[in-house]
Scaffold this motif. Structure first.
Motif, PDB file in Angstrom:
ATOM      1  N   VAL A 135       0.817  -1.217   0.000  1.00 51.53           N
ATOM      2  CA  VAL A 135       0.000   0.000   0.000  1.00 51.53           C
ATOM      3  C   VAL A 135       0.847   1.263   0.000  1.00 51.53           C
ATOM      4  O   VAL A 135       0.639   2.177  -0.811  1.00 51.53           O
ATOM      5  N   HIS A 136       1.806   1.344   0.918  1.00 55.13           N
ATOM      6  CA  HIS A 136       2.537   2.598   1.110  1.00 55.13           C
ATOM      7  C   HIS A 136       3.723   2.783   0.170  1.00 55.13           C
ATOM      8  O   HIS A 136       4.052   3.911  -0.203  1.00 55.13           O
ATOM      9  N   HIS A 166       4.263   0.758  -2.827  1.00 59.16           N
ATOM     10  CA  HIS A 166       3.927   0.486  -4.232  1.00 59.16           C
ATOM     11  C   HIS A 166       2.564   1.050  -4.640  1.00 59.16           C
ATOM     12  O   HIS A 166       2.177   0.929  -5.808  1.00 59.16           O
ATOM     13  N   HIS A 167       1.832   1.632  -3.664  1.00 57.91           N
ATOM     14  CA  HIS A 167       0.575   2.339  -3.936  1.00 57.91           C
ATOM     15  C   HIS A 167      -0.431   1.462  -4.687  1.00 57.91           C
ATOM     16  O   HIS A 167      -1.108   1.897  -5.620  1.00 57.91           O
ATOM     17  N   GLN A 168      -0.526   0.197  -4.251  1.00 54.37           N
ATOM     18  CA  GLN A 168      -1.456  -0.747  -4.850  1.00 54.37           C
ATOM     19  C   GLN A 168      -2.759  -0.805  -4.051  1.00 54.37           C
ATOM     20  O   GLN A 168      -2.806  -0.463  -2.872  1.00 54.37           O
ATOM     21  N   LYS A 169      -3.801  -1.252  -4.710  1.00 56.01           N
ATOM     22  CA  LYS A 169      -5.096  -1.407  -4.062  1.00 56.01           C
ATOM     23  C   LYS A 169      -5.210  -2.789  -3.415  1.00 56.01           C
ATOM     24  O   LYS A 169      -4.586  -3.755  -3.858  1.00 56.01           O
ATOM     25  N   THR A 185      -3.498   0.967   7.893  1.00 53.24           N
ATOM     26  CA  THR A 185      -3.077   0.834   6.494  1.00 53.24           C
ATOM     27  C   THR A 185      -4.264   0.455   5.613  1.00 53.24           C
ATOM     28  O   THR A 185      -4.423   0.985   4.505  1.00 53.24           O
ATOM     29  N   HIS A 242      -6.366   3.449   5.045  1.00 53.48           N
ATOM     30  CA  HIS A 242      -5.713   4.320   4.063  1.00 53.48           C
ATOM     31  C   HIS A 242      -5.984   3.827   2.644  1.00 53.48           C
ATOM     32  O   HIS A 242      -6.113   4.621   1.705  1.00 53.48           O
ATOM     33  N   ALA A 243      -6.060   2.490   2.471  1.00 53.05           N
ATOM     34  CA  ALA A 243      -6.281   1.893   1.152  1.00 53.05           C
ATOM     35  C   ALA A 243      -7.759   1.794   0.794  1.00 53.05           C
ATOM     36  O   ALA A 243      -8.105   1.250  -0.260  1.00 53.05           O
TER      37      ALA A 243
END
Length: 417
Positions: A149-150, A152-155, A175, A178-179
């Motif tokens: 998440v933080h 690689h900014h993946q869902k 986390t 946040h996602a």
């Protein structure tokens, strides 16, 4: 082919909080190089992945985010003169006792006068917990989740079940939030959540989640992607299926002990990390072990305090201080899973901040802790703070003040009611 060799005064394996703090303190005063090696692409350890606040309270006396905390410790180490080499995997030891490293730039060895192992700990994944069922996508540990998440900014999914209710479990919930994923359930096999009651109460309201106590996950369900988990009430055996598309396994820590074990260093049978004394010396001359490698797992700032504690002892070793003697074995008794350090020398320097660290298996609001040696009670302390599963319990080192070097192992336990 011969490999290039670096010859620093001190090699630190691991650029997490404990390793960075040790490197900073040593580099400020040491006549010689301090080399820090880390397999990740950037230094900072686990806090680098944790974007929520709560770091730096014990050591920096601040309340900051994980990346900010990791940045401060990294900057301090670099400013002090430590050399940090990332993407450097320590794969083993040469017969002469040097470290073997593989990096994108090639292989090399490090022959240091002293070595500090600060490789930390990891959560046991689902496979290590032997939880049956399908093998779908959407199953993580906290570390995997935060990296995804933080960094690689993946869902991820939209409905999550978190296995565990420790501090790290609530970190996972942050986390997920946040996602854009809601935590619909946390599970713990204990009769109460593992964290402090105030924190747990606030967390349940803020995350709109339920903490199911005396509950364990017995099956993961899903084809392609998680569709649910089956949970079991440990009191009556009743089972229920909870709909979710994400499962996060948290806690249940194990130290990254492979490098220590490959060197033949004795491991503590309870923590599974290297056996150390109050100066954080292993049985191998010139090798120290610190942080969550030896007490899995304390908070990041608690681990960093180990780095500050070990630095003067490394300096004394380099100045010619005699290596560690066998010492008195320290073992957990009733109510505790492990105690750290795992050995001590009566009358010697105490552990970091003067506290023994222990991992409780039972909840006690104001426990009385007893030390026994050769069948006799040698110390007793009642604390005003609770002992609870899922977090480190601290007890003053003075509990062992009456220990005798010649009388064998000491056991620390919760006193019988």
């Amino acid at each position: 082919m011969s490999q290039p060799t670096k010859t620093p005064a001190v090699a630190v394996v691991g650029a997490g909080p404990s390793g960075l703090q040790a490197a900073a303190d040593l580099a400020r005063t040491l006549r010689g190089d301090v080399l820090v090696l880390d397999r990740e692409t950037q230094p900072g350890g686990i806090p680098r992945h944790c974007f929520h606040s709560g770091y730096g309270i014990k050591d920096l006396h601040r309340f900051i985010s994980g990346p900010h905390y990791a940045g401060i410790l990294t900057d301090r180490a670099v400013a002090a003169g430590a050399d940090i080499v990332t993407s450097a995997m320590v794969t083993g030891w040469t017969p002469e006792g040097s470290l073997e490293i593989t990096s994108p730039g090639g292989r090399f060895t490090v022959a240091a006068k002293a070595t500090i192992l600060a490789t930390g700990a990891r959560e046991r994944p689902r496979t290590a917990r032997r939880i049956p069922g399908d093998r779908p996508a959407g199953v993580y540990t906290t570390g995997q989740l935060q990296n995804l998440v933080h960094l690689h900014h993946q869902k991820v999914g939209t409905r999550a079940v978190i296995v565990g209710s420790e501090l790290v479990s609530w970190s996972a919930a942050l986390t997920l939030r946040h996602a854009g994923c809601r935590t619909v359930l946390m599970t713990t096999e204990y009769p109460a959540p593992d964290v402090y009651r105030l924190f747990s109460t606030f967390g349940r309201v803020w995350f709109r989640t339920t903490v199911a106590t005396r509950t364990r996950v017995v099956r993961v369900i899903g084809r392609g992607r998680v569709s649910g988990v089956e949970i079991e009430d440990t009191l009556n055996g009743a089972r229920t299926i909870v709909d979710c598309d994400t499962v996060v396994f948290t806690g249940d820590w194990i130290p990254d002990y492979e490098l220590a074990r490959s060197a033949g260093i004795a491991l503590d049978p309870h923590t599974l990390g290297p056996a150390v004394d109050t100066r954080l010396r292993t049985e191998r001359d010139g090798v120290f072990a610190i942080g969550n490698l030896v007490h899995p797992v304390d908070t990041a700032d608690g681990a960093a305090l180990d780095g500050a504690h070990v630095a003067p002892h490394v300096l004394r070793y380099l100045d010619g201080q005699a290596p560690a003697r066998p010492g008195v074995e320290l073992a957990p008794g009733r109510g505790f899973r492990w105690v750290s350090p795992s050995r001590f020398h009566p009358g010697d320097t105490g552990p970091a901040r003067g506290f023994l660290l222990m991992w409780p298996d039972e909840f006690h609001s104001r426990p009385t802790v007893v030390a026994r040696q050769a069948g006799h009670e040698i110390g007793r302390i009642r604390t005003w703070w609770p002992a609870a599963p899922g977090r480190v319990f601290r007890i003053p080192y003075l509990l062992l003040a009456e220990a005798n070097q010649a009388k064998g192992p000491v056991t620390v336990e919760i006193a019988s009611s």
